[in-house]
Design an enzyme around this catalytic site. Structure first.
Site, mmCIF file in Angstrom:
data_model
loop_
_atom_site.group_PDB
_atom_site.id
_atom_site.type_symbol
_atom_site.label_atom_id
_atom_site.label_comp_id
_atom_site.label_asym_id
_atom_site.label_seq_id
_atom_site.Cartn_x
_atom_site.Cartn_y
_atom_site.Cartn_z
ATOM 1 N N CYS A 1 0.841 -1.204 0.000
ATOM 2 C CA CYS A 1 0.000 0.000 0.000
ATOM 3 C C CYS A 1 0.878 1.257 0.000
ATOM 4 O O CYS A 1 1.810 1.361 0.801
ATOM 5 C CB CYS A 1 -0.901 0.008 1.230
ATOM 6 S SG CYS A 1 -1.878 1.498 1.356
ATOM 7 N N CYS B 1 0.399 5.487 7.564
ATOM 8 C CA CYS B 1 -0.939 5.129 8.052
ATOM 9 C C CYS B 1 -0.861 4.069 9.150
ATOM 10 O O CYS B 1 -0.126 3.095 9.020
ATOM 11 C CB CYS B 1 -1.766 4.613 6.879
ATOM 12 S SG CYS B 1 -3.404 4.054 7.376
ATOM 13 N N CYS C 1 -3.011 -0.400 9.155
ATOM 14 C CA CYS C 1 -2.500 -1.772 9.038
ATOM 15 C C CYS C 1 -1.244 -1.911 9.894
ATOM 16 O O CYS C 1 -0.443 -0.989 9.960
ATOM 17 C CB CYS C 1 -2.126 -2.090 7.594
ATOM 18 S SG CYS C 1 -3.541 -2.169 6.481
ATOM 19 N N CYS D 1 -6.061 3.381 -0.383
ATOM 20 C CA CYS D 1 -6.073 2.314 0.634
ATOM 21 C C CYS D 1 -6.368 0.960 -0.016
ATOM 22 O O CYS D 1 -7.295 0.831 -0.811
ATOM 23 C CB CYS D 1 -7.147 2.633 1.671
ATOM 24 S SG CYS D 1 -7.372 1.341 2.898
ATOM 25 N N GLN E 1 -20.506 -7.848 9.840
ATOM 26 C CA GLN E 1 -19.218 -8.454 9.508
ATOM 27 C C GLN E 1 -18.511 -7.526 8.519
ATOM 28 O O GLN E 1 -19.156 -6.860 7.700
ATOM 29 C CB GLN E 1 -19.426 -9.857 8.935
ATOM 30 C CG GLN E 1 -20.082 -10.826 9.919
ATOM 31 C CD GLN E 1 -19.219 -11.126 11.165
ATOM 32 O OE1 GLN E 1 -18.021 -10.877 11.183
ATOM 33 N NE2 GLN E 1 -19.851 -11.630 12.209
ATOM 34 N N PHE F 1 -26.153 -13.465 20.805
ATOM 35 C CA PHE F 1 -25.430 -12.292 20.300
ATOM 36 C C PHE F 1 -25.676 -12.233 18.794
ATOM 37 O O PHE F 1 -24.743 -12.262 17.982
ATOM 38 C CB PHE F 1 -23.935 -12.357 20.632
ATOM 39 C CG PHE F 1 -23.637 -12.506 22.096
ATOM 40 C CD1 PHE F 1 -23.535 -11.383 22.897
ATOM 41 C CD2 PHE F 1 -23.479 -13.756 22.680
ATOM 42 C CE1 PHE F 1 -23.257 -11.506 24.264
ATOM 43 C CE2 PHE F 1 -23.212 -13.890 24.028
ATOM 44 C CZ PHE F 1 -23.100 -12.765 24.829
ATOM 45 N N GLU G 1 -30.321 -10.854 21.252
ATOM 46 C CA GLU G 1 -29.370 -9.767 21.021
ATOM 47 C C GLU G 1 -29.639 -8.664 22.048
ATOM 48 O O GLU G 1 -30.781 -8.442 22.442
ATOM 49 C CB GLU G 1 -29.559 -9.279 19.563
ATOM 50 C CG GLU G 1 -29.059 -7.888 19.218
ATOM 51 C CD GLU G 1 -27.553 -7.683 19.388
ATOM 52 O OE1 GLU G 1 -26.770 -8.567 19.016
ATOM 53 O OE2 GLU G 1 -27.183 -6.616 19.925
ATOM 54 N N ASP H 1 -21.840 -15.806 19.131
ATOM 55 C CA ASP H 1 -20.859 -14.907 18.497
ATOM 56 C C ASP H 1 -20.703 -13.668 19.374
ATOM 57 O O ASP H 1 -21.160 -12.579 19.033
ATOM 58 C CB ASP H 1 -21.363 -14.535 17.093
ATOM 59 C CG ASP H 1 -20.402 -13.609 16.356
ATOM 60 O OD1 ASP H 1 -19.258 -13.432 16.806
ATOM 61 O OD2 ASP H 1 -20.809 -13.067 15.303
ATOM 62 N N CYS I 1 -13.994 -13.305 17.951
ATOM 63 C CA CYS I 1 -12.952 -12.391 17.481
ATOM 64 C C CYS I 1 -11.856 -12.274 18.538
ATOM 65 O O CYS I 1 -11.050 -11.348 18.481
ATOM 66 C CB CYS I 1 -13.549 -11.017 17.172
ATOM 67 S SG CYS I 1 -14.374 -10.278 18.577
#
Ligand SMILES: C[S@@+](CC[C@H](N)C(=O)[O-])C[C@H]1O[C@@H](n2cnc3c(N)ncnc32)[C@H](O)[C@@H]1O
Length: 408
Positions: free
Chosen positions: A58, A64, A67, A141, A241, A268, A288, A336, A362
């Site tokens: 990139c 930046c 990342c 980007c 997502q 969730f 939820e 989740d 995650c």
């Protein structure tokens, strides 16, 4: 000036030398030189580069902070992400088969939160410079969809319209089937005159929806995301997502795990990312914490054709998890949770002995803790699939299949 050899990559993407000394931008095996201050070499000189090192693809990578791993080869990053999950499981004494990682392509992120600030003459919009509050524009980007990069002039316009020179706007831009959905936070309060001006901006950029904090939502067309057979309009700023490819990979895995289930519960559940596709074959109950997200899933289900039943419930699953006696009615659960995990809820699932579980996570550490609870209660961890929606970042996402071992 000290010379150090990097032993491993830390969870935030920094190289780690014995000490530990943290070395941003360094890779395992590399020899680096630099001043150590408070356990960090902030500006290392790479003396012996690793064969894993690549030129950042990139053009913005140098400044930046979006990342963390542009300087590392694709295969190395993929293996590292799988290894972080494997190590978290090993720390809990768990060994599991891993499916090959699925990485979303470059320029596939359908949502990004840009920062924007007014300047003396105009405005600046983009991502933060590494470890700084300076904003760097990112028109080329490689992470976000080109439609999001093309929205940077709009984000600047929003900062000129309602940002202050001191404060920073946070602008979440989501690419939907019907156009961009934009949610602005931390802007100046809105009044009747500026409301009309905001409507002009939404019209000029042909936005589907523009929300200004909690003050104002201008919906020109409902923003639409597709979950299975359902068309969902998420509330402004709601979780989705990050890439369509990531959503598809997670959904396919969840559907595979649930195959044959008649009655499932989605914990969730968000706006029904999994519950709606699952409702094609199973009666579903989606739970939820955010009532607007539950309502979005319910509305989408009511307008969809050919789905089995979907009931929704708004509930704080941390304070008030679904109890084992409620869960006993289901033959499948998908869970989740946010990064903190779902310790209390997992214990109830284990007690209820729900036969099949898809765990989406995650956070490898809280996932591994949950996995240990389930295995202790008699579940088998069939496989783990890492799904990388956050290319070149240290963020990790996974889905795992648990099955109750009937003999235990
Ligand atoms: C990682 S997201 C997953 C959402 C959904 N499964 C999806 O894939 O789009 C976690 C969800 O948990 C919800 N949540 C956070 N804290 C919660 C709580 N205490 N009780 C219930 N839901 C909660 C969030 O609103 C969010 O929708």
């Amino acid at each position: 000036m000290e010379t150090l050899v990097i032993e491993r990559l830390g969870h935030l993407g920094d190289g780690i030398a014995p000490g530990p000394v943290f070395v941003p931008g360094a890779l395992p095996g590399e020899e680096i030189a630099g001043e150590i201050q408070d356990g960090i070499v902030a500006t290392p000189k790479i003396v012996t580069p690793s064969p894993l090192r690549v030129a950042p693809p990139c053009p913005h990578a140098k400044r930046c902070g979006g990342c963390q791993l542009q300087h590392a080869g694709e295969n190395f990053v993929a293996e590292w992400k799988v290894d972080v999950v494997r190590q978290a499981l090993t720390a809990q004494g768990i060994d599991a088969p891993f499916r090959p990682i699925l990485t979303s392509p470059p320029q596939s992120r359908r949502r990004a939160t840009f920062s924007a600030r007014r300047t003396k003459k105009a405005a600046l919009a983009g991502f933060h410079v590494k470890r700084s509050d300076v904003i760097v524009p990112v028109p080329e980007c490689l992470v976000v969809h080109p439609d999001l990069a093309a929205a940077l002039p709009l984000v600047e316009e929003l900062a000129i319209f309602g940002g202050s020179r001191k404060g920073e706007l946070s602008v979440l831009v989501t690419r939907t089937e019907s156009g961009l959905d934009v949610t602005v936070r931390d802007g100046k309060p809105i009044d009747a005159v500026s409301r009309a001006e905001l409507a002009d901006i939404a019209r000029a950029h042909d936005l589907a929806r523009l929300s200004w904090g909690a003050d104002e939502t201008l919906e020109r067309r409902p923003p639409i995301v597709i979950f299975g057979k359902a068309r969902v309009t998420p509330p402004p700023g709601a979780f989705l997502q990050a890439t369509p490819e990531g959503q598809a990979a997670l959904t396919d895995a969840v559907l595979e795990i649930a195959a044959g289930a008649k009655k499932g519960v989605d914990l969730f559940a968000g706006c029904g990312t999994f519950a709606l596709p699952l409702a094609k074959d199973s009666a579903m109950h989606a739970v939820e914490g955010d009532p607007a997200m539950s309502a979005a899933a319910d509305r989408a289900w009511r307008h969809a054709q050919g789905l089995r039943s979907l009931t929704t419930e708004t509930r704080d699953l941390f304070r008030n998890p679904l109890l084992a006696q409620d869960l006993a009615a289901y033959d499948f659960a998908v869970i989740d949770p946010p990064r903190a995990g779902a310790e209390a809820q997992i214990r109830e699932i284990a007690e209820a002995r729900v036969p099949v579980i898809a765990h989406v996570s995650c956070n490898p550490v809280t996932f591994a803790r949950d996995a240990a609870t389930l295995i202790e209660a008699g579940y088998h961890l069939d496989w783990v699939q890492v799904v990388d929606q956050f290319r070149w970042s240290t963020h990790i996402e996974l889905v795992a299949a648990f099955r109750l071992d009937k003999n235990k």
